[in-house]
Design a protein around this motif. Structure first.
Motif, PDB file in Angstrom:
ATOM      1  N   GLY A 364       0.809  -1.095   0.045  1.00  0.00           N
ATOM      2  CA  GLY A 364      -0.026   0.029   0.145  1.00  0.00           C
ATOM      3  C   GLY A 364       0.664   1.326  -0.144  1.00  0.00           C
ATOM      4  N   ILE A 365       1.982   1.152  -0.571  1.00  0.00           N
ATOM      5  CA  ILE A 365       3.008   2.302  -0.645  1.00  0.00           C
ATOM      6  C   ILE A 365       2.707   3.007  -2.260  1.00  0.00           C
ATOM      7  CG2 ILE A 365       5.368   3.059  -0.670  1.00  0.00           C
ATOM      8  CD1 ILE A 365       5.783   0.957   1.583  1.00  0.00           C
ATOM      9  N   GLN A 366       2.797   4.279  -2.222  1.00  0.00           N
ATOM     10  CA  GLN A 366       2.574   5.244  -3.292  1.00  0.00           C
ATOM     11  C   GLN A 366       3.772   5.091  -4.187  1.00  0.00           C
ATOM     12  OE1 GLN A 366       2.254   9.226  -2.917  1.00  0.00           O
ATOM     13  NE2 GLN A 366       0.669   9.359  -4.370  1.00  0.00           N
ATOM     14  N   VAL A 367       4.011   4.943  -5.602  1.00  0.00           N
ATOM     15  CA  VAL A 367       5.033   5.029  -6.123  1.00  0.00           C
ATOM     16  C   VAL A 367       5.216   6.326  -6.939  1.00  0.00           C
ATOM     17  CG1 VAL A 367       6.496   4.372  -8.030  1.00  0.00           C
ATOM     18  CG2 VAL A 367       5.572   2.575  -6.549  1.00  0.00           C
ATOM     19  N   ASN A 368       6.245   7.097  -6.577  1.00  0.00           N
ATOM     20  CA  ASN A 368       6.270   8.518  -7.298  1.00  0.00           C
ATOM     21  C   ASN A 368       7.641   8.672  -8.108  1.00  0.00           C
ATOM     22  OD1 ASN A 368       4.286   9.126  -5.602  1.00  0.00           O
ATOM     23  ND2 ASN A 368       5.134  10.405  -4.315  1.00  0.00           N
ATOM     24  N   VAL A 369       7.483   8.467  -9.278  1.00  0.00           N
ATOM     25  CA  VAL A 369       8.628   8.268 -10.069  1.00  0.00           C
ATOM     26  C   VAL A 369       9.115   9.506 -11.005  1.00  0.00           C
ATOM     27  CG1 VAL A 369       7.246   7.228 -11.908  1.00  0.00           C
ATOM     28  CG2 VAL A 369       9.949   6.586 -11.789  1.00  0.00           C
ATOM     29  N   HIS A 370      10.456   9.825 -10.860  1.00  0.00           N
ATOM     30  CA  HIS A 370      11.104  10.737 -11.715  1.00  0.00           C
ATOM     31  C   HIS A 370      11.057  10.317 -13.127  1.00  0.00           C
ATOM     32  CE1 HIS A 370      14.434  13.773 -12.386  1.00  0.00           C
ATOM     33  NE2 HIS A 370      14.461  13.164 -13.419  1.00  0.00           N
ATOM     34  N   VAL A 371      10.405  11.153 -13.966  1.00  0.00           N
ATOM     35  CA  VAL A 371      10.522  10.746 -15.494  1.00  0.00           C
ATOM     36  C   VAL A 371      10.265  12.413 -16.076  1.00  0.00           C
ATOM     37  CG1 VAL A 371       9.384   8.587 -15.441  1.00  0.00           C
ATOM     38  CG2 VAL A 371       7.807  10.523 -15.510  1.00  0.00           C
ATOM     39  N   ILE A 372      11.343  12.712 -16.847  1.00  0.00           N
ATOM     40  CA  ILE A 372      11.431  13.823 -17.489  1.00  0.00           C
ATOM     41  C   ILE A 372      11.203  13.969 -19.130  1.00  0.00           C
ATOM     42  CG2 ILE A 372      12.792  16.082 -17.989  1.00  0.00           C
ATOM     43  CD1 ILE A 372      13.593  16.025 -15.105  1.00  0.00           C
ATOM     44  N   GLY A 373      11.789  12.899 -19.434  1.00  0.00           N
ATOM     45  CA  GLY A 373      11.679  12.674 -20.894  1.00  0.00           C
ATOM     46  C   GLY A 373      10.576  12.023 -21.428  1.00  0.00           C
ATOM     47  N   ASP A 374      10.216  12.066 -22.788  1.00  0.00           N
ATOM     48  CA  ASP A 374       9.039  11.229 -23.293  1.00  0.00           C
ATOM     49  C   ASP A 374       9.179   9.857 -23.073  1.00  0.00           C
ATOM     50  OD1 ASP A 374      10.725  12.112 -25.704  1.00  0.00           O
ATOM     51  OD2 ASP A 374       9.379  10.624 -26.554  1.00  0.00           O
ATOM     52  N   ARG A 375      10.497   9.310 -23.529  1.00  0.00           N
ATOM     53  CA  ARG A 375      10.532   7.841 -23.251  1.00  0.00           C
ATOM     54  C   ARG A 375      10.550   7.299 -21.933  1.00  0.00           C
ATOM     55  NH1 ARG A 375      15.631   4.715 -23.113  1.00  0.00           N
ATOM     56  NH2 ARG A 375      16.732   6.838 -23.626  1.00  0.00           N
ATOM     57  N   ALA A 376      10.694   7.889 -20.903  1.00  0.00           N
ATOM     58  CA  ALA A 376      10.788   7.803 -19.447  1.00  0.00           C
ATOM     59  C   ALA A 376       9.407   7.549 -18.999  1.00  0.00           C
ATOM     60  CB  ALA A 376      11.477   8.552 -18.780  1.00  0.00           C
ATOM     61  N   VAL A 377       8.359   8.785 -19.621  1.00  0.00           N
ATOM     62  CA  VAL A 377       7.143   8.679 -19.336  1.00  0.00           C
ATOM     63  C   VAL A 377       6.311   7.432 -19.803  1.00  0.00           C
ATOM     64  CG1 VAL A 377       4.892  10.033 -19.764  1.00  0.00           C
ATOM     65  CG2 VAL A 377       6.673  11.084 -19.072  1.00  0.00           C
ATOM     66  N   THR A 378       6.627   7.080 -20.972  1.00  0.00           N
ATOM     67  CA  THR A 378       6.163   5.885 -21.687  1.00  0.00           C
ATOM     68  C   THR A 378       6.382   4.596 -20.867  1.00  0.00           C
ATOM     69  OG1 THR A 378       6.292   7.158 -23.867  1.00  0.00           O
ATOM     70  CG2 THR A 378       5.963   4.637 -23.916  1.00  0.00           C
TER      71      THR A 378
END
Ligand SMILES: [Zn+2]
Length: 574
Positions: A364-378
């Motif tokens: 039950g832990i939220q994941v907050n992921v650093h993504v800046i580029g469009d490939r990382a978002v995808t």
């Protein structure tokens, strides 16, 4: 609608436990003249923008136990006051308390001994270093931060050769604005053992010339090859002082909650210490980072409300998939327009990321992921889909700076939260078009498109990894797509601008939702904590170009004044 009638509505519909508690508090206070229920501790009077569609404005609010017991007309609220009730007239217009949705508290205060190059020309930077070298002890490290070649002419990365003329004896390390790259001299490269044959480490890149020699710019995890300039003990001693200074600055900026985007176990222990001493001036929502902290919380489980007053919450993990656009570490699908040899760096494999998601969800832990580029978002969205992530998980994309148009709908569909920083318009307007070219640059910070698609957008500043941590420029930037100085004229891709009302919601209501705190924070209504930011004027009545001139007059957390510009005095924080 007056407050009594609203209370009856709330009672008859039985909306939520928090509302019922509030209703009974007020009813008992009314019926008994405040003798039996918890007495109203403070009545604030002035102008309040509540962000509650039912009751958008109020003239006064009554507070007991840190929570709002009623918001309404001055006459109605006055009836809830008892003999011991304090009265505070606010000198301005209050909005629901601002969150720093992605901050780095210890970095907010200036670092003693570390040069700060923000907004300097290259010549000014070199002069500052030359001056520092003259006073340095033999062999002493020279360190600095926040240079940005976007302020230089030409706007190109510096090299070790630029520094070697100043000293070959002192190792030098200067972090680029944002901390995702370091400019070093030959002495530092030698101490790090970096030669032609040193391979790029995972998640990092050693920038090289045509012959393969390191130029003196290290991207993301290549920085870990450098020895640490300061002994750990010295850092420990400074860390509590710096954390306190950073938190105090947030209060002056009108911030009532900060989401710490990467805290170790040591820092979480400091937060607990400040909480116990009732010395936290802002609420803290922790994203635990690093193996030790994450291992710990995978064992113990999340701590959504340490201390029971909503002041400290540890229920999320900060993960990293890529670097920054400025450092050319952001992961792009196609190569960088101004560096065709690279598509950025990957901090994790798909398998590693999926495993982290699985473990966190299980607890039950939220994941907050650093993504800046469009490939990382995808990649993040792909992994969330594979992992069966649902809107109930409220997983967050931190930054989400470059988003392919087709991914906007996927973010909405998965119920993923976009945790963004409109103050990046400063940096991005200086060089993002160079990095991305004329087409992809239109994918940068598409806040209008995200809101249209129904995505929850929470706002922060990422300071000190940005131009400013002052949230007035978040509001201004969201509406005007301009930096703190009002640049560029006419706004940067202004079609992605949003309204003042939408902007205020991203800074409070949506940030609260992004931290599972929407029942406690984000609006000025009965039952929620009395957290608000008092501005010098009504943002709805201010012309958009003047929003950046609004000043914070007062900050209130749980009914407690944490900053008061008019009296220049502060209550003891909770
Ligand atoms: Zn950050």
């Amino acid at each position: 609608m007056n407050s009594m009638k609203r209370l009856q509505t709330a009672k008859s519909f039985m909306i939520a436990p928090g509302i019922l508690v509030a209703a009974s508090l007020v009813l008992s206070a009314c019926e008994s003249g405040g003798a039996k229920g918890p007495p109203t501790e403070v009545v604030f009077t002035g102008q309040f923008i509540t962000l509650d569609p039912e009751n958008p404005k109020a003239e006064a609010i009554a507070v007991a136990g840190g929570r709002i017991v009623a918001a309404g007309s001055r006459a109605d609220i006055e009836r809830l006051a008892g003999t011991a009730t304090r009265r505070i007239a606010i000198a301005g217009v209050a909005v629901p308390g601002w969150a720093e949705g992605h901050g780095h508290p210890p970095g907010v205060a200036p670092q003693p001994g570390v040069l700060d190059f923000y907004a300097m020309s290259k010549e000014q930077v070199l002069n500052a270093i030359r001056e520092r070298v003259r006073r340095a002890a033999p062999g002493e490290w020279i360190t600095g931060r926040a240079w940005d070649e976007g302020f230089w002419n030409p706007p190109v990365y510096p090299t070790a050769a630029d520094l070697d003329g100043l000293s070959r004896e002192h190792p030098m390390r200067f972090n680029r604005l944002g901390g995702h790259g370091s400019w070093v001299n030959s002495k530092a490269l030698a101490l790090a053992g970096i030669t032609r044959t040193t391979p790029d480490p995972p998640g990092g890149r050693i920038v090289r010339d045509k012959d393969g020699n390191a130029t003196g710019f290290l991207v993301d995890r290549a920085q870990n090859l450098l020895p640490r300039p300061a002994p750990d003990a010295e850092e420990d001693e400074q860390s509590e002082t710096r954390l306190r200074a950073g938190l105090a600055q947030y209060a002056r900026w009108g911030v009532t909650s900060v989401h710490d985007a990467g805290a170790s176990l040591e820092r979480i222990a400091l937060y607990n210490k400040l909480l116990d001493a009732q010395e936290l001036p802002v609420r803290v929502y922790v994203m635990a980072s690093g193996d030790a902290a994450q291992r710990h919380y995978l064992e113990t489980g999340p701590e959504p409300d340490v201390g029971g007053k909503g002041m400290l919450s540890v229920r999320s993990f900060k993960l990293m998939l890529d670097g920054s656009l400025g450092g050319r570490g952001a992961a792009l699908t196609q190569p960088y327009t101004d560096a065709s040899e690279t598509r950025g760096v990957d901090m994790m494999t798909d398998a590693e990321f999926s495993e982290q998601i699985r473990r966190a969800r299980e607890k039950g832990i939220q994941v907050n992921v650093h993504v800046i580029g469009d490939r990382a978002v995808t990649r993040a969205l792909d992994a969330f889909e594979r992992g069966g992530v649902t809107p109930a998980d409220r997983f967050r994309l931190e930054h989400a700076s470059v988003i392919k148009p087709e991914d906007v709908q996927r973010i909405a569909h998965l119920g993923v939260i976009a945790s963004m920083q409109s103050v990046f318009v400063g940096e991005y307007s200086r060089w993002a078009e160079n990095r991305l070219g004329p087409e992809r640059v239109k994918w940068v910070m598409p806040v209008r498109d995200l809101l249209n698609a129904g995505v929850t957008v929470a706002q922060g500043t990422d300071y000190p990894a940005s131009d400013t941590g002052d949230p007035i420029y978040t509001l201004f930037g969201l509406v005007q797509r301009q930096d703190a100085a009002g640049r560029p004229q006419g706004g940067w891709y202004p079609a992605q601008g949003i309204s003042v009302d939408e902007a205020l919601r991203t800074m409070s209501t949506s940030a609260a939702f992004a931290a599972f705190q929407e029942n406690d924070l984000g609006k000025l209504t009965e039952g929620r904590y009395a957290d608000f930011t008092v501005l010098s004027g009504d943002p709805y009545q201010t012309s958009p170009q003047d929003l950046r001139r609004l000043k914070v007059r007062m900050t209130v957390v749980g009914g407690r004044v944490t900053f008061d510009a008019t009296e220049n005095q502060r209550d003891e924080p909770r």
